[in-house]
Structures are given as C-alpha cells and as structure tokens.
Write a protein that holds these residues in place. Structure first.
Motif, mmCIF file in Angstrom:
data_model
loop_
_atom_site.group_PDB
_atom_site.id
_atom_site.type_symbol
_atom_site.label_atom_id
_atom_site.label_comp_id
_atom_site.label_asym_id
_atom_site.label_seq_id
_atom_site.Cartn_x
_atom_site.Cartn_y
_atom_site.Cartn_z
ATOM 1 N N SER A 169 32.789 32.230 49.488
ATOM 2 C CA SER A 169 33.280 30.918 49.901
ATOM 3 C C SER A 169 32.332 30.247 50.889
ATOM 4 C CB SER A 169 34.679 31.026 50.510
ATOM 5 O OG SER A 169 34.653 31.859 51.647
ATOM 6 N N ASP A 170 31.572 31.034 51.667
ATOM 7 C CA ASP A 170 30.592 30.466 52.592
ATOM 8 C C ASP A 170 29.385 29.895 51.859
ATOM 9 O OD1 ASP A 170 32.252 31.375 54.586
ATOM 10 O OD2 ASP A 170 31.044 33.169 55.008
ATOM 11 N N SER A 205 27.591 38.440 52.601
ATOM 12 C CA SER A 205 28.240 37.183 52.968
ATOM 13 C C SER A 205 29.385 36.909 52.004
ATOM 14 C CB SER A 205 27.243 36.023 52.952
ATOM 15 O OG SER A 205 26.719 35.827 51.665
ATOM 16 N N ASP A 206 30.319 36.104 52.436
ATOM 17 C CA ASP A 206 31.464 35.748 51.616
ATOM 18 C C ASP A 206 31.060 34.650 50.632
ATOM 19 O OD1 ASP A 206 34.048 36.300 50.957
ATOM 20 O OD2 ASP A 206 34.912 34.852 52.343
ATOM 21 N N SER A 240 33.257 42.945 44.552
ATOM 22 C CA SER A 240 34.573 42.836 45.193
ATOM 23 C C SER A 240 34.860 44.088 46.019
ATOM 24 C CB SER A 240 35.658 42.648 44.138
ATOM 25 O OG SER A 240 35.658 43.739 43.243
ATOM 26 N N LYS A 266 32.231 39.040 47.468
ATOM 27 C CA LYS A 266 31.126 39.011 48.429
ATOM 28 C C LYS A 266 29.782 38.904 47.710
ATOM 29 C CE LYS A 266 33.471 40.983 52.137
ATOM 30 N NZ LYS A 266 34.040 39.909 52.838
#
Length: 68
Positions: A52-53, A49-50, A23, A2
């Motif tokens: 991957s985003d 936020s993640d 993490s 994150k």
C-alpha cells in the motif's frame, strides 16, 4: 502483502537486488528462496515495505513481480 527487495547469494546472478512480493512474514536479514530464470536461489532480504505504501510506483511499473 509485502514487497521484498532481496540480493541473491550466488555469483551466477549479476543483479545486486531483485524485488519480489509475499504474504509471509519476512524481515530484513532473513534468508529466503527466490526464483531467477526458472531456478531457485537463496537470497538475503535487504528491505521490506508494504504494498500500500508503493501502490503508485507499482501501477506505473511495467515489470512483473514474482513470489518469494
């Protein structure tokens, strides 16, 4: 993994918010310990936020991120 945007709770740090990665499970409003200029400070989590985003923005960025 994150991305965490956190605001240090100290008048010594002039930045409004800084970005870190973790993490661990964190949510908005939590108090975390962050490193600023090789010193530890408490900070308030402003957003989470993640990774991957935000992958495209991370690759284009030329700054490094530190762990929370």
């Amino acid at each position: 993994m994150k991305l965490v945007e956190a605001s240090p709770i100290t008048p010594k740090v002039a930045k409004d918010s800084l970005t870190y990665f973790t993490s661990k499970k964190v949510s908005v409003g939590d108090i975390v310990s962050v490193e600023v200029r090789k010193k530890e400070y408490d900070a308030l989590v402003v957003s989470v936020s993640d990774v991957s985003d935000s992958k495209g923005a991370l690759k284009a960025s030329n700054i490094g991120f530190k762990k929370v």
